[in-house]
Motif scaffolding. Structure first.
Motif, short mmCIF file in Angstrom:
data_model
loop_
_atom_site.label_atom_id
_atom_site.label_comp_id
_atom_site.label_asym_id
_atom_site.label_seq_id
_atom_site.Cartn_x
_atom_site.Cartn_y
_atom_site.Cartn_z
N GLY A 67 0.81 -1.22 0.00
CA GLY A 67 0.00 0.00 0.00
C GLY A 67 0.83 1.26 0.00
N THR A 68 1.84 1.34 0.88
CA THR A 68 2.66 2.54 0.96
C THR A 68 3.74 2.59 -0.11
OG1 THR A 68 3.89 1.38 2.70
CG2 THR A 68 2.28 3.01 3.40
N ALA A 69 3.90 1.51 -0.89
CA ALA A 69 4.89 1.49 -1.96
C ALA A 69 4.25 1.70 -3.33
CB ALA A 69 5.66 0.16 -1.96
N LEU A 70 2.91 1.82 -3.39
CA LEU A 70 2.23 1.92 -4.68
C LEU A 70 2.63 3.15 -5.47
CD1 LEU A 70 -1.50 0.74 -4.38
CD2 LEU A 70 0.32 -0.15 -5.85
N VAL A 71 2.84 4.27 -4.78
CA VAL A 71 3.21 5.50 -5.48
C VAL A 71 4.55 5.30 -6.19
CG1 VAL A 71 3.82 7.92 -5.21
CG2 VAL A 71 1.92 6.96 -3.90
N ALA A 72 5.53 4.72 -5.50
CA ALA A 72 6.84 4.47 -6.11
C ALA A 72 6.72 3.47 -7.27
CB ALA A 72 7.80 3.94 -5.06
N ILE A 73 5.86 2.47 -7.12
CA ILE A 73 5.68 1.47 -8.18
C ILE A 73 5.09 2.11 -9.43
CG2 ILE A 73 4.38 -0.59 -8.84
CD1 ILE A 73 4.61 -1.53 -5.94
N THR A 74 4.06 2.92 -9.26
CA THR A 74 3.41 3.54 -10.42
C THR A 74 4.31 4.59 -11.06
OG1 THR A 74 2.30 5.09 -8.91
CG2 THR A 74 1.08 3.13 -9.58
N ASP A 106 7.46 4.31 -11.38
CA ASP A 106 8.47 3.58 -12.14
C ASP A 106 7.88 2.84 -13.34
OD1 ASP A 106 10.88 2.45 -12.90
OD2 ASP A 106 10.79 0.86 -11.41
N LEU A 107 6.71 2.17 -13.13
CA LEU A 107 6.13 1.33 -14.17
C LEU A 107 5.06 2.05 -15.00
CD1 LEU A 107 5.80 -2.09 -12.28
CD2 LEU A 107 7.70 -1.20 -13.64
N HIS A 108 4.70 3.27 -14.60
CA HIS A 108 3.78 4.11 -15.38
C HIS A 108 2.46 3.40 -15.68
CE1 HIS A 108 7.26 6.66 -15.86
NE2 HIS A 108 7.92 5.67 -16.45
N GLY A 109 1.74 3.05 -14.62
CA GLY A 109 0.44 2.41 -14.84
C GLY A 109 -0.52 2.72 -13.71
N MET A 135 3.61 -2.92 -15.64
CA MET A 135 2.54 -3.06 -14.66
C MET A 135 1.75 -4.35 -14.90
SD MET A 135 1.21 -1.71 -11.98
CE MET A 135 1.68 0.03 -11.92
N ILE A 136 1.54 -4.72 -16.16
CA ILE A 136 0.81 -5.95 -16.47
C ILE A 136 1.56 -7.16 -15.94
CG2 ILE A 136 -0.05 -7.44 -18.31
CD1 ILE A 136 -1.72 -4.98 -17.92
N GLN A 137 2.87 -7.18 -16.14
CA GLN A 137 3.68 -8.28 -15.61
C GLN A 137 3.53 -8.38 -14.09
OE1 GLN A 137 7.77 -7.83 -16.71
NE2 GLN A 137 7.45 -8.30 -18.88
N THR A 176 15.11 3.16 -0.72
CA THR A 176 15.67 2.31 -1.77
C THR A 176 14.60 2.06 -2.83
OG1 THR A 176 16.80 0.21 -2.22
CG2 THR A 176 15.03 0.18 -0.57
N THR A 177 14.84 1.12 -3.73
CA THR A 177 13.87 0.83 -4.79
C THR A 177 12.70 0.01 -4.25
OG1 THR A 177 13.54 -0.36 -6.89
CG2 THR A 177 15.27 -1.16 -5.44
N TRP A 178 11.52 0.21 -4.85
CA TRP A 178 10.31 -0.51 -4.44
C TRP A 178 10.46 -2.02 -4.63
CZ3 TRP A 178 8.24 -3.59 -8.17
CH2 TRP A 178 8.55 -3.29 -9.50
#
Length: 573
Positions: free
Chosen positions: A70-77, A79-82, A137-139, A200-202
């Motif tokens: 939940g708190t890592a979703l912003v960093a994930i999106t 990076d993966l643009h989705g 993001m699909i992966q 660090t990285t997500w």
């Protein structure tokens, strides 16, 4: 009649004492020996302690994944643009995590507990590493589905193994340990996710599962006996017979769960409740649930070759129906608060993910307090279980009632921690009771299925309630702020809620007030669920007069008959 009721009451109370638990275990051994089988063998010594540690650390790994992302979703999106699909990173995990619990438990009856548990943990580890290596993001979403599949089997089989490896007199202690690990995982998840995102990285949110997971897998291979839990029972063999698998029932359950969660998820993403994207999955899910129950009733009779994945006798037992209902409601309150409490402090209080996660400590610390107290009160003080169900509801109702009435000016009020603690004690007592009771209200052959069903209903309640309260809050905020902010600014705030701190006063205060009222609305919805625990508990209450038969799952003397342990029920005999 009063004499009969009093005698029934005394027997039920006595069943929770250590002395009578010992008598019951001896009686079980005698009955098993008379039938020509070996007495049950429980794990002891170093193997027991090591296996307990391994199982509970496995619980932590798979359960922390519910909240850590939940708190890592912003960093994930970023990076993966989705962003448009970001909610499915959580939902994809929950779908398989919830949908396969009962199926995995039933499969372990045919193959073996050890094979299914090891396979599930290995699946979780492999796909945790794969999620950390995803480049689109699909992966990531697809890999999260398989990660949730492994988590589902690990969690449900772990609880089943934990209830089968010790005598029933030790259940309260192990119930407390389970509650503690559940709370720690959900409490530390947002903090870990926030710390990883900030430093660090997500990808380490997923990769950090691999090293400890491999160690736990190796220890589990060594500690868990190959023929568990039938050590010493030479008459029992595990073999996979496809004709006995309830493939149709399992498929209908998966369809029903998946579509129901999908419909509510679409609603939480601002789709109108009357839109096809929301209504169609929910309606089809309702049809699938009906077909599932009809089919399970068809295959439940003993003469059928197929073993039902959800025996119809669960639906005819008031105790089990009430137990599953309370477990479902517990999930709606517990999981929603774990997500909602840090979120309100991040958005309205402008706090960092780590600091907001620390706001959960009072609520989280109360869970093991309530869970431990419930077990001790049952076992040592002989408090009737149904009284504890009502007590849990009372604590939860009072806590949510007063929390939902706190104004935004009191966001830093220290009394909020007290209200969170009261609510947490109620959730802890309820968690302890619904975890403790399945072995006492289900036949031995149904134990794995009943235990997994309790877990599945709790997780399903949490997933549905989280989507429901999010959808209602989002639509309410949208209706309130659209005339004030306009569509572009409103879309930006929903894209990144903390961007509201860039607004000028007094507009910023107005927007925060609307969000605060939205969070209080969520608490009032949860309050409604907490009130529903009372009729769910009443289902488990039945007065029995003179001459009425005794059976599993009945109530006596205003209490729950937990299988009349002293008389030898509850073990399937």
């Amino acid at each position: 009649m009063h004499t009969t009721e009093k005698r029934g009451t005394d027997e039920t109370l006595a069943s929770f004492s250590s002395r009578d638990s010992t008598l019951r275990e001896d009686a079980t051994a005698q009955r098993v020996q008379k039938s020509g089988l070996e007495a049950p063998i429980y794990l002891q010594g170093l193997r027991l302690h090591l296996l307990t540690l391994v199982i509970n650390l496995s619980f932590f790994l798979v359960h922390v994944e519910v909240s850590v992302v939940g708190t890592a979703l912003v960093a994930i999106t970023d990076d993966l643009h989705g962003y448009g699909r970001s909610s499915w990173v959580v939902t994809g995990y929950l779908l398989s995590y919830i949908g396969f619990m009962v199926i995995m438990a039933k499969l372990s009856d045919h193959i073996s507990r050890k094979v299914v548990l090891l396979g599930s943990l290995a699946t979780f580890i492999i796909f945790s590493g794969a999620c950390g290596a995803a480049w689109t993001m699909i992966q990531l979403i697809c890999l999260r589905v398989f990660q949730g599949l492994g988590a589902s089997g690990t969690f449900s089989l772990g609880i089943i193994v934990q209830t089968e490896m010790v005598p029933r007199s030790k259940y309260p202690v192990y119930s407390m340990i389970l509650a503690l690990m559940t709370v720690l995982s959900l409490l530390l998840g947002p903090i870990i996710g926030g710390a990883v995102s900030e430093n660090t990285t997500w990808r380490w949110v997923f990769l950090m599962n691999v090293p400890p997971g491999v160690i736990l897998l190796a220890l589990l291979t060594i500690c868990l006996p190959r023929d568990f839990p039938y050590m010493g029972d030479t008459s029992h063999t595990c073999s996979l017979q496809f004709r006995r698998l309830d493939v149709i029932g399992a498929g209908l359950m998966l369809v029903a769960v998946t579509l129901l969660i999908t419909g509510f998820e679409e609603a939480s993403d601002f789709s109108p409740w009357t839109s096809a994207g929301v209504l169609a999955p929910i309606v089809v899910s309702g049809v699938a649930w009906i077909l599932f129950l009809v089919y399970e009733r068809h295959v439940t009779p003993a003469k059928r070759a197929t073993e039902p994945v959800f025996p119809w006798r669960f639906c005819t037992s008031r105790t089990i129906v009430g137990l599953l209902g309370n477990s479902f409601i517990l999930g709606t309150i517990f999981i929603t608060l774990v997500i909602q409490i840090p979120l309100r402090y991040q958005i309205v209080g402008n706090e960092s993910p780590v600091k907001a996660g620390l706001r959960l400590i009072a609520f989280g610390a109360a869970i093991p307090v309530g869970s431990t107290s419930s077990g001790l009160l049952c076992q040592k003080r002989r408090v009737p279980p149904i009284f504890l169900f009502f007590l849990a509801s009372l604590f939860t109702i009072l806590g949510l009632l007063f929390m939902s009435r706190v104004a935004i000016d009191d966001i830093s009020w220290s009394g909020l921690y007290g209200l969170q603690f009261v609510t947490g004690v109620g959730c802890g007592i309820m968690m302890g009771m619904v975890t403790l009771l399945p072995p006492f209200v289900a036949e031995q052959d149904d134990l794995a299925t009943c235990t997994a069903s309790v877990i599945q209903f709790r997780s399903l309640g949490g997933a549905l309630a989280l989507s429901l309260v999010t959808a209602i809050m989002n639509h309410s905020i949208q209706n309130s702020l659209l005339p004030v902010l306009g569509p572009q600014k409103l879309a930006q705030i929903f894209l990144s809620p903390q961007s509201l701190n860039a607004l000028d006063e007094p507009l910023r205060s107005v927007v925060k007030e609307v969000f605060w009222k939205g969070f209080n609305m969520q608490l009032r919805i949860l309050l409604g669920f907490a009130v529903a625990q009372v009729p769910a508990t009443m289902l488990m209450w039945k007065w029995r007069g003179k001459g009425e038969g005794e059976g599993k799952g009945d109530g006596v003397g205003g209490q729950i008959v937990v299988a009349d342990l002293v008389k030898g029920g509850g073990d399937g005999s």
